[in-house]
Design an enzyme around this catalytic site. Sequence first.
Site, PDB file in Angstrom:
ATOM      1  N   GLU A  27      28.933  25.287  43.972  1.00  0.00           N
ATOM      2  CA  GLU A  27      27.914  24.236  43.914  1.00  0.00           C
ATOM      3  C   GLU A  27      27.127  24.254  42.604  1.00  0.00           C
ATOM      4  OE1 GLU A  27      27.737  21.807  45.808  1.00  0.00           O
ATOM      5  OE2 GLU A  27      28.220  22.341  47.861  1.00  0.00           O
ATOM      6  N   GLU A  84      22.682  25.529  57.668  1.00  0.00           N
ATOM      7  CA  GLU A  84      22.283  25.889  56.310  1.00  0.00           C
ATOM      8  C   GLU A  84      23.487  25.918  55.383  1.00  0.00           C
ATOM      9  OE1 GLU A  84      20.070  26.958  53.026  1.00  0.00           O
ATOM     10  OE2 GLU A  84      19.383  26.178  54.923  1.00  0.00           O
ATOM     11  N   ILE A  86      27.999  25.969  55.357  1.00  0.00           N
ATOM     12  CA  ILE A  86      29.351  26.106  55.877  1.00  0.00           C
ATOM     13  C   ILE A  86      30.237  26.131  54.637  1.00  0.00           C
ATOM     14  CG2 ILE A  86      29.597  23.622  56.257  1.00  0.00           C
ATOM     15  CD1 ILE A  86      31.517  24.331  58.592  1.00  0.00           C
ATOM     16  N   TYR A  87      31.062  27.155  54.543  1.00  0.00           N
ATOM     17  CA  TYR A  87      31.884  27.303  53.351  1.00  0.00           C
ATOM     18  C   TYR A  87      33.218  27.917  53.736  1.00  0.00           C
ATOM     19  CZ  TYR A  87      33.592  28.787  48.795  1.00  0.00           C
ATOM     20  OH  TYR A  87      34.366  28.962  47.684  1.00  0.00           O
ATOM     21  N   GLY A  98      37.228  24.138  59.154  1.00  0.00           N
ATOM     22  CA  GLY A  98      35.892  23.551  59.066  1.00  0.00           C
ATOM     23  C   GLY A  98      35.525  22.834  60.351  1.00  0.00           C
ATOM     24  N   ASN A 125      29.213  16.411  46.067  1.00  0.00           N
ATOM     25  CA  ASN A 125      30.262  17.040  46.870  1.00  0.00           C
ATOM     26  C   ASN A 125      30.921  15.998  47.788  1.00  0.00           C
ATOM     27  OD1 ASN A 125      31.940  18.698  48.331  1.00  0.00           O
ATOM     28  ND2 ASN A 125      30.383  20.248  48.743  1.00  0.00           N
ATOM     29  N   TYR A 132      32.491  15.280  56.683  1.00  0.00           N
ATOM     30  CA  TYR A 132      31.469  15.091  57.716  1.00  0.00           C
ATOM     31  C   TYR A 132      31.500  13.676  58.278  1.00  0.00           C
ATOM     32  CZ  TYR A 132      29.579  19.532  56.097  1.00  0.00           C
ATOM     33  OH  TYR A 132      29.416  20.843  55.747  1.00  0.00           O
TER      34      TYR A 132
END
Length: 158
Positions: A27, A84, A86-87, A98, A125, A132
């Site tokens: 990021e 917070e 998710i990776y 995921g 991103n 999502y």
Amino acid sequence: MNLKIRKSERGDIPNILLLIREFAEFENLSEYCEVTEESLQAAIFGENSFVESLIALADDRLVGYAIFFPYFASFRGQRGLYLEDIYLKPEFRQAGLGEKILREIARAGAEKGCLRIDFQVLKHNQQAINFYEKLGAIKDESETHFKFTDHAFQNLAK
């Protein structure tokens, strides 16, 4: 390949920390990544902790994590979970992990009476945004993220 999701354990902390640092680098936020094994251990397993964590494993190798915690949405009167982080390591994206992690978080939340999961995604991103939205998440552009940190927080806490 054997893929699975489970709650994190104390012994997972060093590897979760490595993934957090990898996520920060992904990021372009490495300069802000100050978490230590001790602070992560305390947040997830310490006295009065309320943070939860799941890990993703591929053949018993840690390849992803999620960190989340409860919150309350006052206007809606709803309990929720705040996601917070998710990776997943890049080579394990597109494998369904995921979605499995999110489903596990939703199930855990539902068991506690939660009705929502809230989170933030950096605007650049697009891969995450698409992921999502594909699962039904709603983007809310009516809000702006603020935070009190460092000196601003210390000044308020005086």
